[in-house]
Design a protein around this motif. Structure first.
Motif, PDB file in Angstrom:
ATOM      1  N   GLU A  52       0.829  -1.207   0.000  1.00 18.11           N
ATOM      2  CA  GLU A  52       0.000   0.000   0.000  1.00 18.11           C
ATOM      3  C   GLU A  52       0.866   1.261   0.000  1.00 18.11           C
ATOM      4  O   GLU A  52       0.564   2.229  -0.696  1.00 18.11           O
ATOM      5  CB  GLU A  52      -0.930  -0.001   1.206  1.00 18.11           C
ATOM      6  CG  GLU A  52      -2.024  -1.030   1.118  1.00 18.11           C
ATOM      7  CD  GLU A  52      -2.913  -1.068   2.352  1.00 18.11           C
ATOM      8  OE1 GLU A  52      -2.564  -0.440   3.384  1.00 18.11           O
ATOM      9  OE2 GLU A  52      -3.961  -1.729   2.285  1.00 18.11           O
ATOM     10  N   LEU A  53       1.929   1.247   0.763  1.00 17.67           N
ATOM     11  CA  LEU A  53       2.836   2.396   0.814  1.00 17.67           C
ATOM     12  C   LEU A  53       3.449   2.670  -0.556  1.00 17.67           C
ATOM     13  O   LEU A  53       3.441   3.807  -1.040  1.00 17.67           O
ATOM     14  CB  LEU A  53       3.931   2.149   1.854  1.00 17.67           C
ATOM     15  CG  LEU A  53       5.034   3.200   1.982  1.00 17.67           C
ATOM     16  CD1 LEU A  53       4.456   4.543   2.368  1.00 17.67           C
ATOM     17  CD2 LEU A  53       6.063   2.748   2.996  1.00 17.67           C
ATOM     18  N   LEU A  54       3.957   1.634  -1.196  1.00 15.09           N
ATOM     19  CA  LEU A  54       4.556   1.812  -2.525  1.00 15.09           C
ATOM     20  C   LEU A  54       3.523   2.222  -3.562  1.00 15.09           C
ATOM     21  O   LEU A  54       3.807   3.040  -4.443  1.00 15.09           O
ATOM     22  CB  LEU A  54       5.273   0.529  -2.949  1.00 15.09           C
ATOM     23  CG  LEU A  54       6.518   0.187  -2.142  1.00 15.09           C
ATOM     24  CD1 LEU A  54       7.043  -1.188  -2.537  1.00 15.09           C
ATOM     25  CD2 LEU A  54       7.585   1.248  -2.316  1.00 15.09           C
ATOM     26  N   GLY A  55       2.313   1.669  -3.463  1.00 15.15           N
ATOM     27  CA  GLY A  55       1.241   2.067  -4.379  1.00 15.15           C
ATOM     28  C   GLY A  55       0.866   3.527  -4.191  1.00 15.15           C
ATOM     29  O   GLY A  55       0.642   4.254  -5.164  1.00 15.15           O
ATOM     30  N   GLY A  56       0.786   3.961  -2.947  1.00 16.35           N
ATOM     31  CA  GLY A  56       0.480   5.366  -2.657  1.00 16.35           C
ATOM     32  C   GLY A  56       1.537   6.310  -3.210  1.00 16.35           C
ATOM     33  O   GLY A  56       1.232   7.362  -3.769  1.00 16.35           O
ATOM     34  N   LEU A  57       2.800   5.933  -3.054  1.00 14.60           N
ATOM     35  CA  LEU A  57       3.886   6.743  -3.618  1.00 14.60           C
ATOM     36  C   LEU A  57       3.860   6.690  -5.137  1.00 14.60           C
ATOM     37  O   LEU A  57       4.078   7.701  -5.813  1.00 14.60           O
ATOM     38  CB  LEU A  57       5.236   6.251  -3.101  1.00 14.60           C
ATOM     39  CG  LEU A  57       5.514   6.467  -1.615  1.00 14.60           C
ATOM     40  CD1 LEU A  57       6.790   5.754  -1.206  1.00 14.60           C
ATOM     41  CD2 LEU A  57       5.596   7.947  -1.300  1.00 14.60           C
ATOM     42  N   GLY A  58       3.549   5.519  -5.685  1.00 15.22           N
ATOM     43  CA  GLY A  58       3.550   5.334  -7.134  1.00 15.22           C
ATOM     44  C   GLY A  58       2.443   6.071  -7.846  1.00 15.22           C
ATOM     45  O   GLY A  58       2.558   6.402  -9.023  1.00 15.22           O
ATOM     46  N   TYR A  63       4.290  10.796 -11.830  1.00 13.51           N
ATOM     47  CA  TYR A  63       3.693  11.865 -12.639  1.00 13.51           C
ATOM     48  C   TYR A  63       4.149  13.235 -12.147  1.00 13.51           C
ATOM     49  O   TYR A  63       4.365  14.148 -12.939  1.00 13.51           O
ATOM     50  CB  TYR A  63       2.163  11.764 -12.613  1.00 13.51           C
ATOM     51  CG  TYR A  63       1.527  12.350 -13.845  1.00 13.51           C
ATOM     52  CD1 TYR A  63       1.414  11.588 -15.005  1.00 13.51           C
ATOM     53  CD2 TYR A  63       1.059  13.656 -13.863  1.00 13.51           C
ATOM     54  CE1 TYR A  63       0.850  12.113 -16.143  1.00 13.51           C
ATOM     55  CE2 TYR A  63       0.486  14.191 -14.996  1.00 13.51           C
ATOM     56  CZ  TYR A  63       0.383  13.420 -16.140  1.00 13.51           C
ATOM     57  OH  TYR A  63      -0.171  13.959 -17.267  1.00 13.51           O
ATOM     58  N   ALA A  64       4.331  13.378 -10.838  1.00 10.33           N
ATOM     59  CA  ALA A  64       4.747  14.667 -10.274  1.00 10.33           C
ATOM     60  C   ALA A  64       6.170  15.028 -10.661  1.00 10.33           C
ATOM     61  O   ALA A  64       6.486  16.194 -10.901  1.00 10.33           O
ATOM     62  CB  ALA A  64       4.607  14.644  -8.751  1.00 10.33           C
ATOM     63  N   THR A  65       7.040  14.034 -10.722  1.00  6.84           N
ATOM     64  CA  THR A  65       8.450  14.306 -11.028  1.00  6.84           C
ATOM     65  C   THR A  65       8.751  14.247 -12.514  1.00  6.84           C
ATOM     66  O   THR A  65       9.798  14.716 -12.949  1.00  6.84           O
ATOM     67  CB  THR A  65       9.366  13.295 -10.308  1.00  6.84           C
ATOM     68  OG1 THR A  65       9.061  11.979 -10.776  1.00  6.84           O
ATOM     69  CG2 THR A  65       9.201  13.390  -8.797  1.00  6.84           C
ATOM     70  N   GLY A  66       7.857  13.633 -13.280  1.00  4.96           N
ATOM     71  CA  GLY A  66       8.108  13.465 -14.706  1.00  4.96           C
ATOM     72  C   GLY A  66       9.044  12.310 -15.014  1.00  4.96           C
ATOM     73  O   GLY A  66       9.426  12.091 -16.156  1.00  4.96           O
ATOM     74  N   VAL A  67       9.429  11.564 -13.990  1.00  5.01           N
ATOM     75  CA  VAL A  67      10.295  10.406 -14.163  1.00  5.01           C
ATOM     76  C   VAL A  67       9.395   9.183 -14.300  1.00  5.01           C
ATOM     77  O   VAL A  67       8.713   8.799 -13.350  1.00  5.01           O
ATOM     78  CB  VAL A  67      11.260  10.233 -12.965  1.00  5.01           C
ATOM     79  CG1 VAL A  67      12.094   8.979 -13.124  1.00  5.01           C
ATOM     80  CG2 VAL A  67      12.141  11.464 -12.823  1.00  5.01           C
ATOM     81  N   ALA A  68       9.353   8.589 -15.461  1.00  6.30           N
ATOM     82  CA  ALA A  68       8.519   7.419 -15.764  1.00  6.30           C
ATOM     83  C   ALA A  68       7.054   7.654 -15.389  1.00  6.30           C
ATOM     84  O   ALA A  68       6.469   6.891 -14.608  1.00  6.30           O
ATOM     85  CB  ALA A  68       9.065   6.178 -15.080  1.00  6.30           C
ATOM     86  N   PRO A  69       6.427   8.707 -15.948  1.00  7.07           N
ATOM     87  CA  PRO A  69       5.036   9.008 -15.589  1.00  7.07           C
ATOM     88  C   PRO A  69       4.055   7.892 -15.956  1.00  7.07           C
ATOM     89  O   PRO A  69       2.950   7.848 -15.420  1.00  7.07           O
ATOM     90  CB  PRO A  69       4.725  10.285 -16.354  1.00  7.07           C
ATOM     91  CG  PRO A  69       5.734  10.366 -17.434  1.00  7.07           C
ATOM     92  CD  PRO A  69       6.961   9.656 -16.929  1.00  7.07           C
ATOM     93  N   SER A  70       4.458   6.981 -16.810  1.00  8.26           N
ATOM     94  CA  SER A  70       3.574   5.860 -17.152  1.00  8.26           C
ATOM     95  C   SER A  70       3.362   4.922 -15.966  1.00  8.26           C
ATOM     96  O   SER A  70       2.455   4.086 -15.987  1.00  8.26           O
ATOM     97  CB  SER A  70       4.126   5.092 -18.345  1.00  8.26           C
ATOM     98  OG  SER A  70       5.383   4.538 -18.030  1.00  8.26           O
ATOM     99  N   LEU A  71       4.180   5.049 -14.927  1.00  9.75           N
ATOM    100  CA  LEU A  71       3.997   4.219 -13.736  1.00  9.75           C
ATOM    101  C   LEU A  71       2.799   4.655 -12.894  1.00  9.75           C
ATOM    102  O   LEU A  71       2.264   3.856 -12.127  1.00  9.75           O
ATOM    103  CB  LEU A  71       5.260   4.233 -12.877  1.00  9.75           C
ATOM    104  CG  LEU A  71       6.484   3.536 -13.474  1.00  9.75           C
ATOM    105  CD1 LEU A  71       7.672   3.683 -12.537  1.00  9.75           C
ATOM    106  CD2 LEU A  71       6.186   2.082 -13.760  1.00  9.75           C
ATOM    107  N   THR A  72       2.363   5.907 -13.051  1.00 12.50           N
ATOM    108  CA  THR A  72       1.228   6.393 -12.263  1.00 12.50           C
ATOM    109  C   THR A  72      -0.053   5.618 -12.562  1.00 12.50           C
ATOM    110  O   THR A  72      -0.692   5.121 -11.625  1.00 12.50           O
ATOM    111  CB  THR A  72       1.035   7.909 -12.453  1.00 12.50           C
ATOM    112  OG1 THR A  72       2.151   8.579 -11.853  1.00 12.50           O
ATOM    113  CG2 THR A  72      -0.244   8.404 -11.799  1.00 12.50           C
TER     114      THR A  72
END
Length: 117
Positions: A52-58, A63-72
């Motif tokens: 849940e923690l990793l999902g919440g961060l993911g 998307y916020a950082t622009g680093v691999a936004p497809s992970l959102t």
């Protein structure tokens, strides 16, 4: 639409980060607040909390950082799956009030997944 998606991402992220941190790092507090925790192994509860923690961060960070936004949207889909499983779990235990929250978070996860795809 972008603002609505960010609000949904923020709600999902914060809820799952808080719930995940409690299950992963405050096991005794989780046992007091969630009756089901007493019936399952500490390892399983910590695994669920870390997921849940990793999902919440993911759902927020890529998307916020622009680093691999497809992970959102992928994180949102994963959280949606967790909510489907949680609803089934709570239905089996006849914890009907929890199912309503699972459905609400599932709807938010679907909204984020579709909106950010």
């Amino acid at each position: 639409m972008n603002i609505a998606l960010w609000i949904a991402q923020g709600i999902l992220g914060l809820i799952f980060i808080m719930a995940g941190m409690m299950k992963a790092f405050q096991y005794e507090k989780a046992k007091e607040g969630m009756p089901w925790v007493k019936e399952y192994s500490k390892g399983l509860v910590i695994f669920i909390g870390l997921s849940e923690l990793l999902g919440g961060l993911g759902v927020i960070l890529p998307y916020a950082t622009g680093v691999a936004p497809s992970l959102t949207p992928i994180a949102a889909i994963a959280l949606g799956i967790v909510m489907i499983l949680a609803a089934g779990f709570h239905a089996k235990r006849k914890e009907n009030q929890a199912i309503g929250m699972n459905i609400l978070f599932l709807a938010l996860a679907i909204f984020v997944a579709v909106g950010r795809w």
